[in-house]
Design an enzyme around this catalytic site. Structure first.
Site, mmCIF file in Angstrom:
data_model
loop_
_atom_site.group_PDB
_atom_site.id
_atom_site.type_symbol
_atom_site.label_atom_id
_atom_site.label_comp_id
_atom_site.label_asym_id
_atom_site.label_seq_id
_atom_site.Cartn_x
_atom_site.Cartn_y
_atom_site.Cartn_z
ATOM 1 N N HIS A 1 0.932 -1.126 -0.478
ATOM 2 C CA HIS A 1 -0.141 -0.269 -0.303
ATOM 3 C C HIS A 1 0.858 1.049 -0.061
ATOM 4 C CE1 HIS A 1 -3.572 -2.440 2.019
ATOM 5 N NE2 HIS A 1 -3.605 -2.355 0.660
ATOM 6 N N ARG B 1 -6.103 6.352 1.584
ATOM 7 C CA ARG B 1 -5.625 5.372 2.927
ATOM 8 C C ARG B 1 -4.811 6.057 3.155
ATOM 9 N NH1 ARG B 1 -7.605 -0.891 0.701
ATOM 10 N NH2 ARG B 1 -6.178 -0.999 -0.709
ATOM 11 N N ASP C 1 -13.565 -6.776 -3.330
ATOM 12 C CA ASP C 1 -13.118 -6.576 -2.030
ATOM 13 C C ASP C 1 -13.536 -5.813 -0.595
ATOM 14 O OD1 ASP C 1 -10.865 -6.701 0.210
ATOM 15 O OD2 ASP C 1 -9.885 -7.533 -1.009
ATOM 16 N N GLU D 1 -15.960 -10.516 -0.591
ATOM 17 C CA GLU D 1 -14.100 -10.919 0.370
ATOM 18 C C GLU D 1 -14.615 -9.685 1.581
ATOM 19 O OE1 GLU D 1 -10.348 -11.211 -1.464
ATOM 20 O OE2 GLU D 1 -9.192 -10.089 -0.171
ATOM 21 N N GLU E 1 -7.352 -12.273 5.264
ATOM 22 C CA GLU E 1 -6.111 -12.051 5.049
ATOM 23 C C GLU E 1 -5.542 -10.869 6.721
ATOM 24 O OE1 GLU E 1 -7.474 -9.164 1.988
ATOM 25 O OE2 GLU E 1 -6.506 -7.789 2.924
ATOM 26 N N ASP F 1 -2.819 -14.482 4.345
ATOM 27 C CA ASP F 1 -1.570 -13.681 3.853
ATOM 28 C C ASP F 1 0.338 -14.137 4.541
ATOM 29 O OD1 ASP F 1 -0.514 -11.040 2.832
ATOM 30 O OD2 ASP F 1 1.124 -11.913 3.626
ATOM 31 N N HIS G 1 -3.396 -14.360 1.366
ATOM 32 C CA HIS G 1 -3.743 -13.617 0.411
ATOM 33 C C HIS G 1 -2.421 -13.012 -0.480
ATOM 34 C CE1 HIS G 1 -3.051 -8.639 0.877
ATOM 35 N NE2 HIS G 1 -3.678 -8.646 0.545
ATOM 36 N N GLU H 1 -3.748 -15.885 -5.842
ATOM 37 C CA GLU H 1 -3.937 -14.057 -6.459
ATOM 38 C C GLU H 1 -2.733 -13.279 -7.128
ATOM 39 O OE1 GLU H 1 -5.046 -11.410 -3.040
ATOM 40 O OE2 GLU H 1 -5.058 -9.968 -3.997
HETATM 41 C C1 LIG Z 1 -7.622 -4.172 -3.032
HETATM 42 C C2 LIG Z 1 -7.577 -4.461 -1.034
HETATM 43 O O1 LIG Z 1 -8.364 -3.118 -0.824
HETATM 44 C C3 LIG Z 1 -6.106 -4.486 -0.332
HETATM 45 O O2 LIG Z 1 -5.695 -3.287 -0.653
HETATM 46 C C4 LIG Z 1 -5.891 -5.615 -1.304
HETATM 47 C C5 LIG Z 1 -6.171 -7.118 -0.446
HETATM 48 O O3 LIG Z 1 -7.226 -6.939 0.271
HETATM 49 C C6 LIG Z 1 -6.462 -8.023 -1.069
HETATM 50 O O4 LIG Z 1 -5.386 -7.633 -2.673
HETATM 51 O O5 LIG Z 1 -7.020 -8.819 -1.106
HETATM 52 MG MG MG Z 2 -8.759 -8.752 0.475
#
Ligand SMILES: C[C@H](O)[C@H](O)CC(=O)C(=O)O
Ligand code: MG
Length: 394
Positions: free
Chosen positions: A22, A48, A214, A240, A268, A291, A318, A338
């Site tokens: 991020h 963010r 998401d 999600e 995640e 993750d 994740h 992913e």
């Molecule tokens: C896109 C989502 O807000 C976050 O940045 C990443 C994520 O939660 C995901 O890849 O799953």
């Molecule tokens: Mg996510």
């Protein structure tokens, strides 16, 4: 074979994308009005980074063996993680055999229980754990996936997370996950805009391509249920992380309330076998998404994945780049992966942890051959052009 011991552990910080994905510049899709738990405050809604999503930065953990071999890993953790490694965890690592991974994990976890359990401490433990697996692989001259029992299929298949599922389809991905942009504080108009985005993408990608939302912990049960119902017409495959990670009860209810066939996914921001046990035993979701760099590393993911398998739940980690690829390729209950689109406009494939790693493999036509992962350890190198900083020493 006499097993080398670990001579040194060192912790560094790094800024600018990479494992703290991020931490991007202006104009990146990942920071463009995404629905978050902070979006109820209008001043933190557009970006963010405005509420500090990128304060931590990347933590780099390096472990050096008595024969000179160096293993390393990157995760989100920055200076706080570096402190924990150097001032607390180093005592369990230095002097141990490079094969002592299980004992080191147990000691790191139990010694930090009084201030740890989840969050940054588990990110840090994950970073050390991944560095240890990298080291062991390099010493044995084997890829980590081989240490884990070997591939169960010839290639990985990916869905893409980003603002342009339509482009992801052209690039060969099997699905596209959109970041929800408007949360409950933006009312009915926001809900309509969310559905319009989904409808536009459905129009562009056709009926069969997977589309997901998401929600990054930002909704409540009522809004999530209404979103799921409205999105059903446009074939939303899963919803999600709709709710805050501690709301296990909300997830269990949401799973009962979503339209038939729609999947609920989360995890995640969950950590350890005990956190995932809550999600699984309470029937919170269909797919768990640990993750690898945050849930406790590979050592813990092995346990989480076995638990999920016994609950008939899929494990689709994740992000986490090579750290998840080496795991997913070895598990039948992880059928796809992913890929986070880190190009600012989500219009091309760039390595997920760009620019921190060299030799980081990327999907080609939405796929990655298992043979691409056939290098010792996790098969990546730290980019020497990235400026490492070592804030603490022990
Ligand atoms: C896109 C989502 O807000 C976050 O940045 C990443 C994520 O939660 C995901 O890849 O799953
Ligand atoms: Mg996510």
């Amino acid at each position: 074979m006499s097993m080398p011991t670990i001579k040194h552990v060192r912790a560094f910080t790094l800024r600018g994308g990479g494992a703290d994905y991020h931490d991007q510049g202006d104009g990146h899709w990942i920071d463009d009005h995404i629905s978050t738990p902070m979006a109820k405050y209008p001043e933190y809604r557009q970006s963010r980074r405005s509420f500090g999503i990128n304060v931590l930065g990347t933590l780099v953990v390096e472990v050096e063996a008595s024969d000179g071999t160096v293993g390393f890993a990157v995760t989100t953790g920055g200076e706080l993680g570096a402190f924990i490694v150097e001032k607390h965890l180093a005592r369990f690592i230095e002097g141990a055999k490079v094969t002592d991974i299980e004992r080191i994990w147990d000691q790191m976890f139990n010694a930090t229980l009084y201030y740890g359990r989840k969050g940054i401490v588990l990110n840090t433990i994950s970073g050390v754990d991944l560095a240890l697996w990298d080291l062991l692989g390099k010493i044995r001259q084997e890829p980590v996936h081989q240490l884990l029992g070997g591939p169960v299929r010839d290639e990985l298949q990916f869905y893409a997370t980003g603002a342009r599922p339509d482009l992801a389809k052209e690039m060969g991905f099997i699905g596209g996950k959109l970041a929800l942009q408007h949360g409950p504080a933006e009312g009915e108009e926001g809900l309509r805009k969310n559905i319009e985005t989904l409808a536009t993408m459905r129009e562009r990608v056709g009926d069969d391509f997977w589309l997901m939302f998401d929600c990054w912990m930002s909704l409540d049960l009522n809004y999530a249920t209404r979103l799921a119902n409205a999105a059903s017409e446009f074939g939303l495959k899963w919803i999600e992380e709709a709710l805050p990670p501690d709301d296990y009860w909300g997830y269990a209810a949401l799973r009962q309330q979503v339209p038939s066939g729609m999947l609920v996914t989360t995890g995640e921001h969950e950590a350890t076998r005990w956190g995932f046990r809550m999600l699984l035993e309470m029937g919170c979701c269909d797919i768990i998404q640990p993750d690898v760099g945050w849930c406790g590393g590979i050592t813990e993911l092995i346990k989480i994945s076995a638990l999920a398998d016994a609950h008939n739940a899929l494990v689709v980690p994740h992000g986490s780049s090579v750290y998840s690829y080496h795991f997913v390729i070895t598990r039948t209950n992880s059928p796809f992966s992913e890929f986070l689109m880190m190009a600012p406009k989500a219009d091309k494939v760039v390595p997920m942890f760009n620019p921190q790693l060299l030799d980081e493999p990327i999907p080609v036509n939405g796929r990655m051959k298992a043979s691409v992962l056939d290098k010792p350890g996790f098969g990546v190198r730290l980019n020497p052009e990235c400026q490492l900083h070592r804030p603490y020493d022990h």
